[in-house]
Write an enzyme that holds these catalytic residues in place. Structure first.
Site, PDB file in Angstrom:
ATOM      1  N   HIS A   1       0.837  -1.200   0.000  1.00  0.00           N
ATOM      2  CA  HIS A   1       0.000   0.000   0.000  1.00  0.00           C
ATOM      3  C   HIS A   1       0.878   1.260   0.000  1.00  0.00           C
ATOM      4  O   HIS A   1       1.873   1.328   0.721  1.00  0.00           O
ATOM      5  CB  HIS A   1      -0.883   0.053   1.251  1.00  0.00           C
ATOM      6  CG  HIS A   1      -2.104  -0.809   1.175  1.00  0.00           C
ATOM      7  ND1 HIS A   1      -2.046  -2.175   1.259  1.00  0.00           N
ATOM      8  CD2 HIS A   1      -3.425  -0.486   1.039  1.00  0.00           C
ATOM      9  CE1 HIS A   1      -3.276  -2.668   1.183  1.00  0.00           C
ATOM     10  NE2 HIS A   1      -4.132  -1.661   1.043  1.00  0.00           N
TER      11      HIS A   1
ATOM     12  N   ASN B   1       8.097  -3.962   3.307  1.00  0.00           N
ATOM     13  CA  ASN B   1       6.696  -3.631   3.511  1.00  0.00           C
ATOM     14  C   ASN B   1       6.234  -3.940   4.930  1.00  0.00           C
ATOM     15  O   ASN B   1       5.493  -3.157   5.540  1.00  0.00           O
ATOM     16  CB  ASN B   1       5.839  -4.399   2.500  1.00  0.00           C
ATOM     17  CG  ASN B   1       4.357  -4.103   2.639  1.00  0.00           C
ATOM     18  OD1 ASN B   1       3.946  -2.971   2.856  1.00  0.00           O
ATOM     19  ND2 ASN B   1       3.537  -5.148   2.520  1.00  0.00           N
TER      20      ASN B   1
END
Length: 284
Positions: free
Chosen positions: A98, A129
């Site tokens: 994201h 991440n």
């Protein structure tokens, strides 16, 4: 005597600020494909099949939301040329990372589902991440609570030298990611930026802090162009981490924090990015 420059800075900042909510905080676009969803806006790069930036507001109230992750990853129907697909990420070992994190969108069901458009995803190393990038996202939420209202712009560092990609749509794998944060409310108007390599992070978050000007030079993006010129220069040319309260970083094998930063250079002969760190603030 040191208090005088800060007093002048405060007066200059205060003179420009009226209502933060009316401020147009969107950056410039290198692609002229700006997509406005209800709670986030992005500039989509067809060449790289991902956003060059995603921008949104984050407030103390929004951080306190309770909506769960929707996990409805899907193509963004507003991308005229077609966004990356879920299948592009399968089998390549990269996370659907994201840019605007789901944890920032818990305040509203629409906001939550919007952040799962594939236009908000970028190929991220799993250790990045789920490690240092996640820590930075959490830090930004803490700052939203402390400062009550922030403007956040985040994305990959994209350029024509990047050749690695995944999937049928050839989604570019970035070497670096950035976040730019602006607190545009008195009494302490301030900005901060970060550039992090797409790999496991083992240093304190503060060591990845850079000036906003540096991010502009790396990306070709003009951040906060609607600011008055003198105020924009003041906020974007300085790196003052003392005005931001950092949480301790708890990542395994964390090295002792130093004054060095990640090198942003690349070898002329191979185009491979530098893996070392440098004490030069410009990253070279």
């Amino acid at each position: 005597m040191k208090k005088i420059p800060y007093l002048i800075t405060f007066l200059l900042l205060s003179a420009h600020i009226a209502c933060p909510q009316s401020f147009n905080y969107l950056p410039s676009s290198n692609n002229n494909q700006i997509i406005e969803h209800s709670y986030l806006t992005l500039s989509y790069s067809e060449q790289h099949e991902q956003a060059e930036w995603v921008a949104y507001e984050l407030t103390k109230e929004r951080v306190g939301g309770t909506h769960s992750r929707s996990n409805d990853f899907r193509v963004d129907p507003m991308i005229s040329s077609g966004s990356a697909a879920l299948s592009d990420y399968k089998g390549f070992g990269y996370d659907r990372g994201h840019l605007a994190p789901a944890a920032d969108m818990k305040f509203n069901a629409t906001a939550m589902t919007e952040c799962f458009f594939m236009s908000n995803m970028s190929p991220q190393d799993p250790s990045f991440n789920r490690g240092i990038w996640k820590k930075l996202e959490g830090q930004v939420r803490e700052w939203a609570i402390q400062n009550e209202h922030l403007y956040v712009v985040t994305g990959p560092v994209l350029d024509t030298s990047l050749t690695a990609s995944i999937g049928r749509n050839k989604v570019t794998i970035p070497d670096f990611y950035y976040k730019v944060i602006l607190d545009y409310t008195t009494p302490e108007v301030k900005g901060i930026a970060f550039v992090l390599p797409n790999e496991k992070g083992v240093n304190q978050l503060s060591t990845y802090a850079v000036t906003i000007d540096l991010v502009e030079s790396l990306t070709g993006i003009d951040f906060f162009p609607e600011l008055p010129d003198d105020l924009e220069h003041l906020l974007e040319s300085r790196k003052d981490i003392s005005r931001w309260s950092f949480m301790p970083l708890s990542i395994s094998n964390t090295r002792r924090a130093s004054n060095s930063t990640q090198c942003f250079g690349k070898a002329k002969s191979t185009g491979v990015r530098c893996l070392n760190r440098t004490k030069n603030e410009n990253g070279y």
